[in-house]
Design an enzyme around this catalytic site. Structure first.
Site, PDB file in Angstrom:
ATOM      1  CG  ASN A  53     -13.901 -23.107   2.218  1.00 10.29           C
ATOM      2  OD1 ASN A  53     -12.754 -23.284   2.423  1.00 10.29           O
ATOM      3  ND2 ASN A  53     -14.661 -22.825   3.531  1.00 10.29           N
ATOM      4  CD1 TRP A  54      -9.701 -28.249  -0.116  1.00 17.24           C
ATOM      5  CD2 TRP A  54      -6.952 -27.633  -0.046  1.00 17.24           C
ATOM      6  NE1 TRP A  54      -9.327 -29.692  -1.104  1.00 17.24           N
ATOM      7  CE2 TRP A  54      -7.336 -28.533  -1.210  1.00 17.24           C
ATOM      8  CE3 TRP A  54      -5.487 -27.549  -0.455  1.00 17.24           C
ATOM      9  CZ2 TRP A  54      -6.852 -29.379  -2.132  1.00 17.24           C
ATOM     10  CZ3 TRP A  54      -4.886 -28.080  -0.659  1.00 17.24           C
ATOM     11  CH2 TRP A  54      -5.168 -29.441  -2.039  1.00 17.24           C
ATOM     12  CE  LYS A  55     -15.037 -24.739   5.943  1.00 14.64           C
ATOM     13  NZ  LYS A  55     -15.805 -25.526   7.294  1.00 14.64           N
ATOM     14  CG  HIS A 115     -17.036 -19.857   5.472  1.00 12.74           C
ATOM     15  ND1 HIS A 115     -16.686 -20.135   6.399  1.00 12.74           N
ATOM     16  CD2 HIS A 115     -17.062 -20.700   4.325  1.00 12.74           C
ATOM     17  CE1 HIS A 115     -17.217 -22.047   6.668  1.00 12.74           C
ATOM     18  NE2 HIS A 115     -17.413 -22.310   5.398  1.00 12.74           N
ATOM     19  CD  GLU A 139     -15.350 -21.954   8.853  1.00 13.06           C
ATOM     20  OE1 GLU A 139     -14.598 -22.594   8.128  1.00 13.06           O
ATOM     21  OE2 GLU A 139     -16.075 -23.029   8.892  1.00 13.06           O
ATOM     22  CD  GLU A 183     -20.739 -23.440   2.943  1.00 10.42           C
ATOM     23  OE1 GLU A 183     -20.317 -24.245   2.840  1.00 10.42           O
ATOM     24  OE2 GLU A 183     -20.352 -22.602   3.836  1.00 10.42           O
ATOM     25  N   GLY A 214     -18.967 -28.699   8.966  1.00  8.82           N
ATOM     26  CA  GLY A 214     -17.846 -29.866   9.800  1.00  8.82           C
ATOM     27  C   GLY A 214     -18.693 -30.661  10.913  1.00  8.82           C
ATOM     28  CB  SER A 270     -22.315 -32.073   6.516  1.00 11.84           C
ATOM     29  OG  SER A 270     -21.843 -31.179   8.196  1.00 11.84           O
ATOM     30  N   GLY A 312     -16.327 -28.406   2.485  1.00 13.38           N
ATOM     31  CA  GLY A 312     -15.088 -28.413   3.473  1.00 13.38           C
ATOM     32  C   GLY A 312     -14.506 -29.157   3.596  1.00 13.38           C
ATOM     33  N   GLY A 313     -14.847 -30.232   4.888  1.00 14.72           N
ATOM     34  CA  GLY A 313     -13.908 -30.571   5.001  1.00 14.72           C
ATOM     35  C   GLY A 313     -13.753 -32.684   3.962  1.00 14.72           C
TER      36      GLY A 313
HETATM   37  P1  PGA Z   1     -18.457 -28.771   5.554  1.00 17.44           P
HETATM   38  O1  PGA Z   1     -17.594 -27.743   5.331  1.00 17.44           O
HETATM   39  O2  PGA Z   1     -18.196 -29.769   4.681  1.00 17.44           O
HETATM   40  O3  PGA Z   1     -16.765 -29.060   6.186  1.00 17.44           O
HETATM   41  O4  PGA Z   1     -19.163 -29.293   6.217  1.00 17.44           O
HETATM   42  C1  PGA Z   1     -18.044 -26.785   4.594  1.00 17.44           C
HETATM   43  C2  PGA Z   1     -17.803 -25.459   4.762  1.00 17.44           C
HETATM   44  O5  PGA Z   1     -17.720 -24.437   5.582  1.00 17.44           O
HETATM   45  O6  PGA Z   1     -17.720 -24.665   3.773  1.00 17.44           O
END
Ligand code: PGA
Length: 252
Positions: free
Chosen positions: A12-14, A99, A101, A169, A175, A214, A235-236
């Site tokens: 997930n590149w956000k 998600h 967010e 999640e 993150g 993470s 994500g990251g």
């Molecule tokens: P993260 O994000 O791997 O940067 O913790 C995961 C996500 O929100 O899908």
């Protein structure tokens, strides 16, 4: 005995990624070609602006492309929004819905997430439906209760394992570099499986349940080995081909 489910490693590149970022997909495709057929399905969900470009870039490789969100309606007067059909039209196969967010930044409710998953299905996309407790909810001992409520409200009726994925999640792990213990992950995934089987029977046995929060190359193998963890939402660490490939390789 749980049957073997092919894992899905989803990135997930956000809100990260410009056209130049296609170089990371090229690099990932090259690594996958060199490493032989991956033991998992591989997915990148970039911002909607480059879904089409990355789909072209990934052509001929095992990398599937997906969206990060879609509107609940198929089309209409919704300025700035992107429909599931538009993503599909660009070659997307998956879309993330609900998600944390989006739940936090845009006030998305379980009801809306369910409507988005239904629209995704109608457009022919696989919906990755996200659930997860906040730190306060975990501290109160309410994690499983919250997840049961989110699953109940966010998953459409009659889902098929081929077109629905659940991602667990924990919000506090996203993150932050913090992850739950493998025991805690196992406990939550077991509960999610239980709820899926209760509601969807045999299909519920086969739905992929991803862990997210993470995940990195150094902890991926441990997390992916947990029972009922059928992949990861990353994500990251999905932004760089080297890191993401490290996680893909850990799923073998
Ligand atoms: P993260 O994000 O791997 O940067 O913790 C995961 C996500 O929100 O899908």
């Amino acid at each position: 005995m749980a049957r073997r489910i092919k894992p899905l490693i989803a990135g997930n590149w956000k809100m990260n990624g410009l056209r130049a970022s296609k170089g990371e997909v090229t690099k990932l495709a090259r690594k996958l070609a060199r490493g032989g057929k991956p033991a998992c399905d591989v997915l990148i969900c970039p911002p909607a602006t480059i879904v089409g470009l990355l789909k072209e870039t990934a052509k001929g490789s095992p990398v599937a492309i997906g969206g990060q969100d879609c509107h609940a309606a198929a089309s209409g007067a919704h300025t700035g929004d992107v429909s599931a059909e538009m993503l599909k039209d660009l070659g997307a196969r998956y879309v993330i819905v609900g998600h944390s967010e989006r739940r936090a930044d845009h006030g998305e409710t379980d009801k809306l997430v369910r409507a988005k998953a239904e629209t995704a299905h109608r457009a022919g996309l696989t919906a990755i439906v996200c659930v997860g407790e906040t730190e306060a909810e975990r501290d109160e001992g309410a994690a499983l209760k919250v997840i049961r409520r989110q699953l109940k409200g966010s998953l459409p009726d009659g889902i098929a394992a081929r077109t629905t994925v659940v991602a667990y999640e924990p919000v506090w792990a996203i993150g932050t570099g913090r992850t739950p213990t493998t025991e805690d992950v196992a406990k939550v995934h077991k509960e999610i499986r239980k709820q899926l089987v209760k509601r969807f029977g045999d299909e519920g046995e086969k739905v992929r349940i991803l862990y997210g929060g993470s995940v990195k190359p150094s902890n991926a193998a441990e997390l992916l080995a947990v029972e009922n963890v059928n992949g990861a939402l990353v994500g990251g660490a999905s932004l760089k081909a080297d890191d993401f490939y490290g996680i893909v390789a850990a799923s073998a």
